[in-house]
Design a protein around this motif. Structure first.
Motif, PDB file in Angstrom:
ATOM      1  N   THR A 111       0.831  -1.201   0.000  1.00 55.13           N
ATOM      2  CA  THR A 111       0.000   0.000   0.000  1.00 55.13           C
ATOM      3  C   THR A 111       0.868   1.253   0.000  1.00 55.13           C
ATOM      4  N   ARG A 135      -3.215  -9.205 -15.255  1.00 58.23           N
ATOM      5  CA  ARG A 135      -2.848  -9.568 -13.882  1.00 58.23           C
ATOM      6  C   ARG A 135      -3.680  -8.786 -12.864  1.00 58.23           C
ATOM      7  N   MET A 136      -4.002  -7.534 -13.177  1.00 58.97           N
ATOM      8  CA  MET A 136      -4.826  -6.729 -12.278  1.00 58.97           C
ATOM      9  C   MET A 136      -6.222  -7.329 -12.141  1.00 58.97           C
ATOM     10  N   PHE A 137      -6.794  -7.803 -13.252  1.00 54.41           N
ATOM     11  CA  PHE A 137      -8.109  -8.451 -13.193  1.00 54.41           C
ATOM     12  C   PHE A 137      -8.017  -9.784 -12.465  1.00 54.41           C
ATOM     13  N   GLU A 138      -6.932 -10.542 -12.703  1.00 52.14           N
ATOM     14  CA  GLU A 138      -6.760 -11.835 -12.036  1.00 52.14           C
ATOM     15  C   GLU A 138      -6.640 -11.664 -10.530  1.00 52.14           C
ATOM     16  N   ALA A 139      -5.959 -10.591 -10.090  1.00 54.31           N
ATOM     17  CA  ALA A 139      -5.812 -10.337  -8.656  1.00 54.31           C
ATOM     18  C   ALA A 139      -7.158 -10.081  -7.988  1.00 54.31           C
ATOM     19  N   ARG A 140      -8.137  -9.557  -8.767  1.00 53.47           N
ATOM     20  CA  ARG A 140      -9.479  -9.320  -8.237  1.00 53.47           C
ATOM     21  C   ARG A 140     -10.404 -10.504  -8.454  1.00 53.47           C
ATOM     22  N   GLY A 141      -9.872 -11.594  -9.043  1.00 54.54           N
ATOM     23  CA  GLY A 141     -10.687 -12.768  -9.310  1.00 54.54           C
ATOM     24  C   GLY A 141     -11.636 -12.576 -10.470  1.00 54.54           C
ATOM     25  N   GLU A 142     -11.267 -11.703 -11.411  1.00 52.21           N
ATOM     26  CA  GLU A 142     -12.126 -11.407 -12.559  1.00 52.21           C
ATOM     27  C   GLU A 142     -11.398 -11.753 -13.850  1.00 52.21           C
TER      28      GLU A 142
END
Length: 435
Positions: free
Chosen positions: A181, A262-269
């Motif tokens: 963060t 990768r950003m979508f994968e990190a959100r499970g999408e």
């Protein structure tokens, strides 16, 4: 009895009507600011020609902004330091000490208290860095103000002391990776995205227009002359265009497809096919904007700001008028220390770690940015926006030369020459303007 008739007749007969101002003159623009913007434009166009247009791509403009932030934040504080006829050579070393303190806190101490991944880690790390920076800055200001040790000597000692304090705090090791963060403040790891960037752009535009017309209303209510309404509207249009064009350019820098996946994968999408998204406004740039607004308000709308410029203009008169110049010196250096801590947040978050060479030579870049931006070394004169523009000019020179393939030693030679040239031009400008 005094006869005033002939005198009245003579005065009315000899009254010369004022020549109407041209539209450009009615804008009442700061010609020095216009000169700096013109210089920046020439630098950008020149490097764009030498790099086949790569210098002015959205990607490079994005990188240029996040590279400028760290120095620009400290340059806003250096304005106050130089305006009060002092100098601070320790800012780069103080940045390193604050960075080391925050790195040690978030990698060794805070995880044991709050647990790994806790949002409290970055919050308390930043608070710790601010405490360290403010305390060191106030201590240096106390030595300058109350012990009457020249600021040059105090901060030259600080340049040597705090750099090595940082080394001992980390045993000379690179500390990282820093809290995820916390890394949001570094630039590319923390952006607002297209939608929020447009919202921030609209808010900033509305705020700029509101301030512009509030200033007009305030002048009019006190009987001061105001610009023609057409000139006010034109200035408002220039401000709005500059802000929204800046947001448009940042939004035009698209996130690489693999990174977006990768950003979508990190959100499970699952990322929709053919989706394109821009990075938008970096959080670090938003932080700089907030700091610039706060520092400008302090300089122009508070008693502290009036005292700072009054003391820089004439220290003896300021002290005789009742200003506690010693305490004021402590406050100014404390502000500089706090800004060094915020700059350390940006610099270390951008690197994702603390390294021993962080902030090296930043003291020279910060002073150069303030001076190129119009802050007079004789004191009493300086602007926050000028210092930020000076930092952008310096970073543009360094980035452009790096893209062209100029060796690092020659880059420093050019920057040094530009600094001397800027001071010489400033001296000539002030002589002709009678400042």
């Amino acid at each position: 009895m005094t006869d005033t008739g002939p005198a009245d007749t003579r005065d009315s007969a000899t009254t010369v009507p004022q020549t109407p101002k041209s539209f450009f003159a009615s804008l009442e623009l700061d010609m020095r600011l216009i000169g700096m913007i013109a210089a920046l434009f020439v630098i950008w166009v020149g490097f764009a020609a030498f790099t086949d247009g790569r210098f002015l791509t959205p990607r490079n403009i994005f990188n240029l902004t996040i590279q400028t932030v760290s120095v620009a934040i400290m340059a806003t504080g250096m304005v106050f330091i130089i305006v009060t006829r002092h100098i601070d050579l320790s800012v780069g070393s103080l940045l390193a000490t604050c960075s080391a303190a925050m790195a040690v806190l978030q990698t060794q101490y805070l995880p044991e208290i709050f647990g790994l991944g806790s949002p409290m880690i970055w919050i308390f790390a930043v608070i710790g860095g601010l405490i360290v920076g403010t305390a060191i800055g106030a201590f240096q200001g106390w030595m300058v103000g109350y012990l009457a040790i020249p600021a040059f000597i105090v901060t030259l000692g600080g340049l040597l002391i705090w750099r090595n304090v940082a080394w001992y705090m980390t045993n000379g090791q690179t500390i990282g990776p820093l809290d995820s963060t916390f890394q949001i403040f570094g630039g590319i790891n923390g952006t607002l995205g297209e939608s929020w960037s447009w919202i921030i752009g609209m808010v900033l535009t509305a705020a700029a227009l509101a301030m512009l017309f509030a200033s007009r209303r305030r002048k009019s209510s006190h009987g001061f002359p105001v610009k023609p309404m057409g000139a006010e509207v034109a200035l408002g249009g220039i401000f709005a265009f500059a802000i929204l064009a800046f947001i448009f350019i940042l939004n035009s820098y698209s996130i690489p497809e693999r990174r977006l996946e990768r950003m979508f994968e990190a959100r499970g999408e699952v990322m929709p096919e053919g989706l394109v998204q821009g990075y938008g406004l970096p959080v670090s740039v938003l932080l700089l904007i907030v700091i610039a607004i706060v520092m400008t308000v302090i300089a122009q709308r508070t008693r502290l700001g009036r005292y700072i410029f009054a003391t820089g203009g004439n220290p003896d008169a300021a002290e005789l008028s009742g200003i506690n110049t010693k305490l004021l010196t402590v406050k100014v250096f404390a502000i500089m220390g706090a800004l060094c801590a915020l700059s350390a947040v940006v610099a270390s978050a951008r690197l994702t770690n603390h390294s021993n060479d962080i902030g090296t030579l930043d003291e020279l870049r910060v002073i150069a940015a303030a001076v190129i931006g119009g802050t007079a070394l004789s004191g009493g004169i300086g602007t926050i926006y000028g210092a930020i523009l000076g930092a952008l000019i310096m970073q543009s020179l360094q980035s452009g030369m790096a893209m062209v393939g100029v060796d690092a030693p020659l880059q420093n030679i050019v920057v040094g020459a530009v600094l001397v040239l800027a001071v010489w031009v400033d001296i000539i400008y002030r002589r002709r303007a009678g400042l």
